[in-house]
Design a protein around this motif. Structure first.
Motif, PDB file in Angstrom:
ATOM      1  N   THR A   1       0.830  -1.196   0.000  1.00 17.28           N
ATOM      2  CA  THR A   1       0.000   0.000   0.000  1.00 17.28           C
ATOM      3  C   THR A   1       0.868   1.250   0.000  1.00 17.28           C
ATOM      4  O   THR A   1       1.998   1.240   0.504  1.00 17.28           O
ATOM      5  CB  THR A   1      -0.957   0.027   1.209  1.00 17.28           C
ATOM      6  OG1 THR A   1      -1.834   1.162   1.093  1.00 17.28           O
ATOM      7  CG2 THR A   1      -0.192   0.112   2.529  1.00 17.28           C
TER       8      THR A   1
ATOM      9  N   LYS B   1      -2.256   7.321  -3.102  1.00 17.37           N
ATOM     10  CA  LYS B   1      -2.780   7.353  -4.474  1.00 17.37           C
ATOM     11  C   LYS B   1      -2.545   8.693  -5.164  1.00 17.37           C
ATOM     12  O   LYS B   1      -2.811   8.841  -6.359  1.00 17.37           O
ATOM     13  CB  LYS B   1      -4.280   7.054  -4.473  1.00 17.37           C
ATOM     14  CG  LYS B   1      -5.141   8.121  -3.815  1.00 17.37           C
ATOM     15  CD  LYS B   1      -6.618   7.766  -3.924  1.00 17.37           C
ATOM     16  CE  LYS B   1      -7.514   8.854  -3.337  1.00 17.37           C
ATOM     17  NZ  LYS B   1      -8.941   8.514  -3.446  1.00 17.37           N
ATOM     18  N   SER B   2      -2.028   9.680  -4.410  1.00 23.33           N
ATOM     19  CA  SER B   2      -1.794  11.005  -5.014  1.00 23.33           C
ATOM     20  C   SER B   2      -0.524  11.622  -4.448  1.00 23.33           C
ATOM     21  O   SER B   2      -0.538  12.730  -3.937  1.00 23.33           O
ATOM     22  CB  SER B   2      -2.990  11.933  -4.765  1.00 23.33           C
ATOM     23  OG  SER B   2      -3.236  12.068  -3.371  1.00 23.33           O
TER      24      SER B   2
ATOM     25  N   SER C   1       4.131   7.688  -5.797  1.00 21.88           N
ATOM     26  CA  SER C   1       3.029   6.784  -6.150  1.00 21.88           C
ATOM     27  C   SER C   1       1.791   7.601  -6.468  1.00 21.88           C
ATOM     28  O   SER C   1       1.511   8.602  -5.806  1.00 21.88           O
ATOM     29  CB  SER C   1       2.739   5.811  -5.000  1.00 21.88           C
ATOM     30  OG  SER C   1       2.339   6.513  -3.835  1.00 21.88           O
TER      31      SER C   1
ATOM     32  N   LEU D   1      -2.141   7.335  -9.142  1.00 16.81           N
ATOM     33  CA  LEU D   1      -2.927   6.653 -10.164  1.00 16.81           C
ATOM     34  C   LEU D   1      -2.829   7.451 -11.453  1.00 16.81           C
ATOM     35  O   LEU D   1      -3.088   8.655 -11.458  1.00 16.81           O
ATOM     36  CB  LEU D   1      -4.385   6.526  -9.714  1.00 16.81           C
ATOM     37  CG  LEU D   1      -4.620   5.681  -8.454  1.00 16.81           C
ATOM     38  CD1 LEU D   1      -6.085   5.756  -8.033  1.00 16.81           C
ATOM     39  CD2 LEU D   1      -4.204   4.230  -8.684  1.00 16.81           C
TER      40      LEU D   1
ATOM     41  N   PRO E   1      -1.735   2.077 -11.008  1.00 15.29           N
ATOM     42  CA  PRO E   1      -0.650   2.530 -10.124  1.00 15.29           C
ATOM     43  C   PRO E   1       0.599   2.883 -10.922  1.00 15.29           C
ATOM     44  O   PRO E   1       0.974   2.173 -11.862  1.00 15.29           O
ATOM     45  CB  PRO E   1      -0.398   1.326  -9.217  1.00 15.29           C
ATOM     46  CG  PRO E   1      -1.676   0.544  -9.255  1.00 15.29           C
ATOM     47  CD  PRO E   1      -2.208   0.723 -10.646  1.00 15.29           C
TER      48      PRO E   1
ATOM     49  N   LEU F   1      -3.410   1.446  -3.600  1.00 14.51           N
ATOM     50  CA  LEU F   1      -3.156   2.861  -3.351  1.00 14.51           C
ATOM     51  C   LEU F   1      -4.403   3.520  -2.767  1.00 14.51           C
ATOM     52  O   LEU F   1      -5.512   3.292  -3.231  1.00 14.51           O
ATOM     53  CB  LEU F   1      -2.739   3.566  -4.643  1.00 14.51           C
ATOM     54  CG  LEU F   1      -1.502   2.986  -5.362  1.00 14.51           C
ATOM     55  CD1 LEU F   1      -1.064   3.907  -6.483  1.00 14.51           C
ATOM     56  CD2 LEU F   1      -0.363   2.728  -4.399  1.00 14.51           C
ATOM     57  N   THR F   2      -4.186   4.364  -1.765  1.00 11.62           N
ATOM     58  CA  THR F   2      -5.287   4.976  -1.044  1.00 11.62           C
ATOM     59  C   THR F   2      -4.839   6.329  -0.505  1.00 11.62           C
ATOM     60  O   THR F   2      -3.743   6.807  -0.839  1.00 11.62           O
ATOM     61  CB  THR F   2      -5.748   4.052   0.112  1.00 11.62           C
ATOM     62  OG1 THR F   2      -6.848   4.644   0.785  1.00 11.62           O
ATOM     63  CG2 THR F   2      -4.617   3.799   1.100  1.00 11.62           C
TER      64      THR F   2
END
Length: 253
Positions: free
Chosen positions: A2, A5-6, A11, A13, A19, A42-43
């Motif tokens: 994990t 995501k931004s 890392s 999206l 990813p 990704l979170t």
């Protein structure tokens, strides 16, 4: 695995929701070195710690070590150096040194910058934002003029938003190693992670890193670059002024 995501270039999206980033590429290389498939989840950055705690993920792909984090996480070996820097809007940066700026300093909750400020600059007024996206949204609206963040992430976002000319790099706060981390007690997993990264050739690691993080001097225009250009312009102007005055003096016969 994990991660955020931004948080480009580490890392994020991509436009198709896949990813991408430095951390992703390094872990794909680890997958190839070990033959163990890696699933990327990704979170929001804050949620990565929750996923580790509740078993929703095995490893956070890479982060800074801190004593507070080490209370819940076991860290593997370092695999890339990364820095955090102060940035300020041009009207602040060209008139003041960093210690004289009285604007609140924006940071992202859960970021290592929060720990750094607590341990090194307790007197600074801080505004906390839930995510990097929230901070840059406020910056775009004019609510943020001074912030501390991962250097590469800040420059990536400023470039993407077309704000690079309006904000200047002021000073480096810290430069440290990023390390994968797992839930405390999972020592065998730490050993497996270290073994996999040790089997990746150093040249290949450097190739991946340099493809995502520009070398010093290739990134955004710094405050001292601006001042240096200004000084050079003044010198050229002064030289032209002297030359013009000398050329107008009457010649002796």
């Amino acid at each position: 695995m994990t991660h955020a995501k931004s948080m480009p270039p580490l890392s994020f999206l991509d436009d198709e929701g896949r990813p991408a980033g430095l951390i992703i590429d390094l872990w794909r290389e680890w997958e190839g070195a070990t033959g163990i498939p890696v699933c990327f989840r990704l979170t929001e950055w804050q949620n990565t710690f929750t996923l580790i705690e509740n078993g929703g993920a095995d490893v956070i792909g890479g982060l800074f070590y801190s004593p507070e984090r080490a209370m819940k996480l076991a860290f593997a070996g370092a695999f890339v150096e990364y820095s955090g820097s102060y940035f300020a809007s041009r009207h602040l940066a060209v008139r003041k040194v960093r210690s004289e700026i009285d604007e609140p300093l924006a940071v992202v909750m859960g970021d290592y910058a929060v720990d750094y400020l607590r341990d090194n600059e307790r007197d600074v007024r801080v505004d906390y934002y839930p995510s990097a996206e929230a901070l840059f949204y406020a910056l775009e609206r004019g609510s943020v003029s001074f912030f501390l963040m991962d250097t590469a992430l800040a420059e990536w976002k400023l470039e993407q938003m077309g704000e690079r000319s309006r904000f200047l790099w002021m000073d480096r706060a810290y430069e440290r190693d990023l390390q994968p981390a797992v839930q405390r007690g999972r020592d065998q997993l730490v050993m497996l992670i270290n073994e996999g990264f040790q089997n990746i050739p150093a040249e290949r690691k450097e190739e991946i890193i340099s493809s995502w993080i520009p070398q010093e001097g290739e990134s955004s225009l710094r405050l001292w670059d601006i001042l240096g250009l200004g000084a050079a312009a003044l010198l050229v102007g002064f030289a032209m002024f002297i030359f013009t005055r000398m050329s107008r003096r009457p010649k002796l016969i």
